[in-house]
Enzyme design. Sequence first.
Site, mmCIF file in Angstrom:
data_model
loop_
_atom_site.group_PDB
_atom_site.id
_atom_site.type_symbol
_atom_site.label_atom_id
_atom_site.label_comp_id
_atom_site.label_asym_id
_atom_site.label_seq_id
_atom_site.Cartn_x
_atom_site.Cartn_y
_atom_site.Cartn_z
ATOM 1 N N TYR A 72 -65.516 53.963 -23.982
ATOM 2 C CA TYR A 72 -64.449 54.337 -25.001
ATOM 3 C C TYR A 72 -65.273 53.689 -26.716
ATOM 4 O O TYR A 72 -65.267 54.431 -27.418
ATOM 5 C CB TYR A 72 -63.182 53.875 -24.964
ATOM 6 C CG TYR A 72 -62.419 54.669 -26.061
ATOM 7 C CD1 TYR A 72 -61.768 56.046 -25.684
ATOM 8 C CD2 TYR A 72 -62.153 54.198 -27.330
ATOM 9 C CE1 TYR A 72 -60.984 56.455 -26.631
ATOM 10 C CE2 TYR A 72 -61.353 55.115 -28.211
ATOM 11 C CZ TYR A 72 -60.735 56.188 -27.806
ATOM 12 O OH TYR A 72 -59.970 56.745 -28.710
ATOM 13 N N PHE A 128 -73.077 77.045 -47.006
ATOM 14 C CA PHE A 128 -72.948 77.891 -45.837
ATOM 15 C C PHE A 128 -71.490 78.080 -45.488
ATOM 16 O O PHE A 128 -70.526 77.263 -46.043
ATOM 17 C CB PHE A 128 -73.423 77.048 -44.570
ATOM 18 C CG PHE A 128 -73.261 77.717 -43.185
ATOM 19 C CD1 PHE A 128 -74.033 78.771 -43.049
ATOM 20 C CD2 PHE A 128 -72.357 77.177 -42.297
ATOM 21 C CE1 PHE A 128 -73.806 79.564 -41.634
ATOM 22 C CE2 PHE A 128 -72.310 78.022 -41.264
ATOM 23 C CZ PHE A 128 -72.905 79.096 -40.861
ATOM 24 N N ALA A 220 -78.471 70.406 -42.011
ATOM 25 C CA ALA A 220 -78.410 71.080 -40.717
ATOM 26 C C ALA A 220 -79.964 71.053 -40.511
ATOM 27 O O ALA A 220 -80.529 70.951 -39.210
ATOM 28 C CB ALA A 220 -77.859 72.565 -40.844
HETATM 29 N N1 F0G Z 1 -74.414 73.979 -42.783
HETATM 30 C C1 F0G Z 1 -75.353 74.880 -42.324
HETATM 31 C C2 F0G Z 1 -76.350 74.959 -43.401
HETATM 32 C C3 F0G Z 1 -75.312 75.743 -41.140
HETATM 33 O O1 F0G Z 1 -76.253 76.551 -41.065
HETATM 34 C C4 F0G Z 1 -74.249 75.514 -40.259
HETATM 35 C C5 F0G Z 1 -74.104 76.182 -39.270
HETATM 36 C C6 F0G Z 1 -73.031 74.349 -40.573
HETATM 37 C C7 F0G Z 1 -73.205 73.931 -41.594
HETATM 38 C C8 F0G Z 1 -72.169 74.310 -39.625
HETATM 39 O O2 F0G Z 1 -72.379 73.745 -38.562
HETATM 40 O O3 F0G Z 1 -71.957 75.274 -36.601
HETATM 41 O O4 F0G Z 1 -72.571 73.068 -35.852
HETATM 42 O O5 F0G Z 1 -70.244 73.876 -37.078
HETATM 43 N N2 F0G Z 1 -74.906 77.253 -38.970
HETATM 44 C C9 F0G Z 1 -75.033 78.224 -37.847
HETATM 45 C C10 F0G Z 1 -75.537 79.495 -38.184
HETATM 46 C C11 F0G Z 1 -73.514 78.666 -37.035
HETATM 47 O O6 F0G Z 1 -75.747 80.360 -37.181
HETATM 48 O O7 F0G Z 1 -76.383 79.441 -38.893
HETATM 49 P P1 F0G Z 1 -71.631 73.853 -37.015
#
Ligand code: F0G
Length: 463
Positions: A72, A128, A220
């Site tokens: 944990y 995003f 990301a």
């Molecule tokens: N930021 C960016 C630039 C993203 O492209 C995504 C997710 C996230 C944050 C959120 O991350 O899905 O792990 O919670 N993009 C995916 C897409 C879902 O299809 O572009 P997450």
Amino acid sequence: MVKYIAEPFRIKMVEPIRQTTREEREEIIKKANYNMFSIKAEDVYIDLLTDSGTGAMSQEQWSGMMIGDEAYAHSRSYFRFQESAKDIFGDWAWFQLVHQGRAAEKVLMPILLDASQGKNVAISNTFFDTTRGHVMMAGGTPIDCVIEEAKDSALRIPFKGNMDTKKLQELISEYGSRIGVIVMTITNNSAGGQPVSMANIKETSAICKKHNIPFCIDAARYAENAFFVKRDEAGYQDKSIKEIIRETFSYADYFTMSAKKDAILNMGGLVGVKDPNSPSLNGVKSNAISFEGFLTYGGLNGRDIDAFAIGLQEGVQEDYLAYRIGQIEYLAGRLDDAGIIYQAPAGGHGLFVDAAAMFPKIPWYEFPGQVLAVELYKEAGIRACEIGSLLMDHDQNGNPVQSAFEFTRLAVPRRVYTQAHFDVMADALIAIKKRAEQYTRGFVIDWEPPVLRHFQVHLKPAA
Ligand code: F0G
């Protein structure tokens, strides 16, 4: 044009996929109310819905899972992860594991934005959707500030994902101390996976410092961004990808990251806090414990944490990145030959085809990007998604919002599809382009939920 892509791996485990007939697919998509999210994965031949969590792990990652420590607190996996993360991002005070990118946003955004303290504006090169959502849930107003050039899909310039720093300074003059955070999304997903230059990251960071505004990277696709910096930005050709990544993160105060992309993980995320004396550090820890789990596992299994530690290292390998970006360029080259317009030059994680250019007679409110997604499915069993006015949804008054783009995004999973699959994609797009004149009507909404409609919407052909 790229002739072939040298894959830096060979295949030792396979996952069967199934071809269906056109008649079957026409029936399936109709039953799914023309919503790509409602199609069963087993009815898809090539799945390009997202590059998130859909990559293939390596033999090293799978063997890492066998030594995962499920303690944990302060597991061995946690310490292996910390070492790997420090090696990639530099000497940050805190790396908080969380279960995915939006969890990182949920942990950090309410700390940086606090409407009761008057901090209720956030600015990004482009948020995003989930980041935008978490800014709003924290009581903030998200403002996008990408360079104007990003809005012209045919225009080929490097670093089309950049922040418009002139406009940013105007926004700072307008909103001043109301701004809780400035977010740099690398690569800029919503603008077509377009990269951001190091010069732009550095300049934005300096502007933030001058005005005492926290600077956060939405990381990301940070490794793909570094690849573009090395390839296209003067002065970086002799630097390693790791050096470029460390420089990138040296300019930020915080980062949030979905590890489902460049860390080649099926599930995982991270929050970074640079300064050990940051007033936000305790808040990050408390939120992580409340929402995700104890500090050293943050919603992940010990085995996932080991796969994460290894994936971080694999995602920055240059031969892998050259192969990955090469795949997208190969597809782009075939589309160039056929006169198909996409967000150019080819970006990091997929190709964003300009459906408004392909179907000029279909009005934006009948969703040309969705028409192309449906046609790709019917043509070849390819599942892509609309990034346009369907995704844009409504404004606060319930009026439909017209997107700056009507894209169909072909997002490419990591280490999953071969060059022959890319030829299937190109052939399908070319076949549709040849009969594009025939398409004059799109879809209308039959039913929609109150928020985030594109996931659940029911569509029907416009009469
Ligand atoms: N930021 C960016 C630039 C993203 O492209 C995504 C997710 C996230 C944050 C959120 O991350 O899905 O792990 O919670 N993009 C995916 C897409 C879902 O299809 O572009 P997450």
